[in-house]
Design a protein around this motif. Sequence first.
Motif, short mmCIF file in Angstrom:
data_model
loop_
_atom_site.label_atom_id
_atom_site.label_comp_id
_atom_site.label_asym_id
_atom_site.label_seq_id
_atom_site.Cartn_x
_atom_site.Cartn_y
_atom_site.Cartn_z
N ARG A 8 0.91 -1.33 -0.03
CA ARG A 8 -0.06 0.18 -0.06
C ARG A 8 0.89 1.21 -0.04
N ALA A 9 1.72 1.20 0.66
CA ALA A 9 2.81 2.40 0.80
C ALA A 9 3.52 2.48 -0.43
N SER A 10 3.80 1.43 -1.18
CA SER A 10 4.59 1.72 -2.44
C SER A 10 3.58 2.28 -3.56
N GLY A 11 2.47 1.98 -3.17
CA GLY A 11 1.46 2.61 -4.34
C GLY A 11 1.30 1.61 -5.73
N ARG A 12 2.06 0.70 -5.72
CA ARG A 12 1.90 -0.37 -6.89
C ARG A 12 0.77 -1.03 -6.78
N ARG A 13 0.30 -1.75 -7.89
CA ARG A 13 -0.96 -2.46 -7.77
C ARG A 13 -0.52 -4.00 -8.12
N GLU A 14 0.40 -4.46 -7.46
CA GLU A 14 0.91 -5.73 -7.69
C GLU A 14 0.34 -6.70 -6.93
N ILE A 15 0.34 -7.99 -7.40
CA ILE A 15 -0.25 -9.23 -6.63
C ILE A 15 0.67 -9.48 -5.37
N ILE A 16 0.26 -9.45 -4.16
CA ILE A 16 1.00 -10.02 -3.01
C ILE A 16 0.78 -11.58 -2.73
N LYS A 17 1.85 -12.14 -3.26
CA LYS A 17 1.80 -13.66 -3.03
C LYS A 17 2.01 -13.87 -1.30
N ILE A 18 0.91 -14.90 -0.98
CA ILE A 18 0.63 -15.42 0.20
C ILE A 18 0.46 -16.79 0.16
N TRP A 19 1.05 -17.42 1.47
CA TRP A 19 0.92 -18.74 1.39
C TRP A 19 -0.23 -19.14 2.79
N SER A 20 -0.68 -18.02 3.31
CA SER A 20 -1.38 -18.18 4.58
C SER A 20 -2.96 -18.13 4.23
N ARG A 21 -3.34 -19.57 3.82
CA ARG A 21 -4.80 -19.54 3.61
C ARG A 21 -5.55 -19.56 4.86
N ARG A 22 -5.21 -19.71 6.12
CA ARG A 22 -5.88 -19.69 7.38
C ARG A 22 -6.01 -18.27 7.81
N SER A 23 -5.52 -17.28 7.22
CA SER A 23 -5.67 -15.86 8.00
C SER A 23 -7.01 -15.20 7.39
N THR A 24 -7.64 -14.55 8.51
CA THR A 24 -8.86 -13.78 7.97
C THR A 24 -8.47 -12.36 7.24
N ILE A 25 -9.46 -12.11 6.42
CA ILE A 25 -9.45 -10.94 5.60
C ILE A 25 -10.00 -9.59 6.60
N LEU A 26 -8.94 -8.94 6.55
CA LEU A 26 -9.24 -7.67 7.40
C LEU A 26 -9.54 -6.54 6.43
N PRO A 27 -10.41 -5.60 7.24
CA PRO A 27 -10.75 -4.34 6.47
C PRO A 27 -9.73 -3.59 5.83
N GLN A 28 -8.44 -3.74 6.43
CA GLN A 28 -7.43 -2.83 5.50
C GLN A 28 -6.80 -3.57 4.43
N PHE A 29 -7.52 -4.61 4.26
CA PHE A 29 -6.96 -5.56 2.70
C PHE A 29 -7.89 -5.15 1.51
N VAL A 30 -8.93 -4.28 1.83
CA VAL A 30 -9.91 -4.12 0.81
C VAL A 30 -9.37 -3.43 -0.32
N GLY A 31 -9.25 -3.67 -1.56
CA GLY A 31 -8.89 -3.02 -2.53
C GLY A 31 -7.56 -3.67 -3.14
N LEU A 32 -6.77 -4.49 -2.27
CA LEU A 32 -5.60 -5.11 -2.65
C LEU A 32 -5.82 -6.28 -3.54
N THR A 33 -5.05 -6.82 -4.09
CA THR A 33 -5.18 -8.20 -4.61
C THR A 33 -4.02 -9.17 -4.05
N PHE A 34 -4.52 -10.26 -3.61
CA PHE A 34 -3.37 -11.27 -3.08
C PHE A 34 -3.10 -12.44 -4.00
N GLY A 35 -2.21 -13.03 -4.17
CA GLY A 35 -2.16 -14.35 -4.82
C GLY A 35 -2.03 -15.37 -3.79
N VAL A 36 -2.97 -16.02 -3.80
CA VAL A 36 -3.10 -17.03 -2.53
C VAL A 36 -2.58 -18.59 -3.18
#
Lengths: 171, 91
Positions: free
Chosen positions: B23-51
């Motif tokens: 978010r700080a970098s301002g880029r719209r890249e996909i954030i690669k994550i392995w944590s399928r168990r994590s809850t989606i929080l309000p601050q993630f809205v608008g971001l694209t994750f690669g699960v």
Amino acid sequence: MTTGLLDLVCVGVITSPHGIQGMVLVKSFTQIPSDIMSYHTLLDEEGKKIPLKFGRENSKEEFLAHIEGVNTRNDTEQYRRIKLYVLRKDLPKADDRFYYHVDLLECQAHSIKGLDLGKITSVFNFGAGDLIEVSDGKESYLVPFNPDAVPVIDLEKKIIQIEDDFLCGRK
Amino acid sequence: MARSVWKGPFIDGYLIKKADATRASGRREIIKIWSRRSTILPQFVGLTFGVYNGHKFIPVFVTENMIGHKFGEFAPTRTYYGHGADKKAKR
């Protein structure tokens, strides 16, 4: 009449005969299952018309139908596993921002920088928006289908452009 | 049994750091994550994750409706391809 396979869109399949009076079970692949009944002309793989008269819904996505001129179970056996097609031009016009999966498939994908990424092989939706899968035979990428990731779509030339930041799923 | 409310939603710590950095970098890249168990929080809205689904990364664009769900819910591990038929994709 023989129709090129590209012009045909598979919308269902005759799964099995039902009962002894020439009824069959038809499984629908359409977005809303009952929409299969709204297509007036259903064809087989070779473009031959299959005159189906739909009856009631048997189960989710499955409908009972009667093939005109076929009145015995033995005669319906030959229709088992026959896929049902409609002509692409018979599909209703898609609204703005909506694209038929069949139109997107086989489109050539390029990155914004001009790299050739391959062709669209599948369209998915796992609950977080539509995704397209682009594959060049060796590598495959999943790309979110939104204006940020896919800024350019030219269905006539069968070309799409993909923003490099959104290439995901590289094996 | 449901998770106790006093604990708050579960989330792997590295995920918040990654999201904040993107978010700080301002880029719209996909954030690669392995944590399928994590809850989606309000601050993630608008971001694209690669699960990660064990095979590849599935892009998940987070919208408001997805808050409270887990990332893994949107990246199935077994894929049924199905038929295109008259299905439409929305851009």
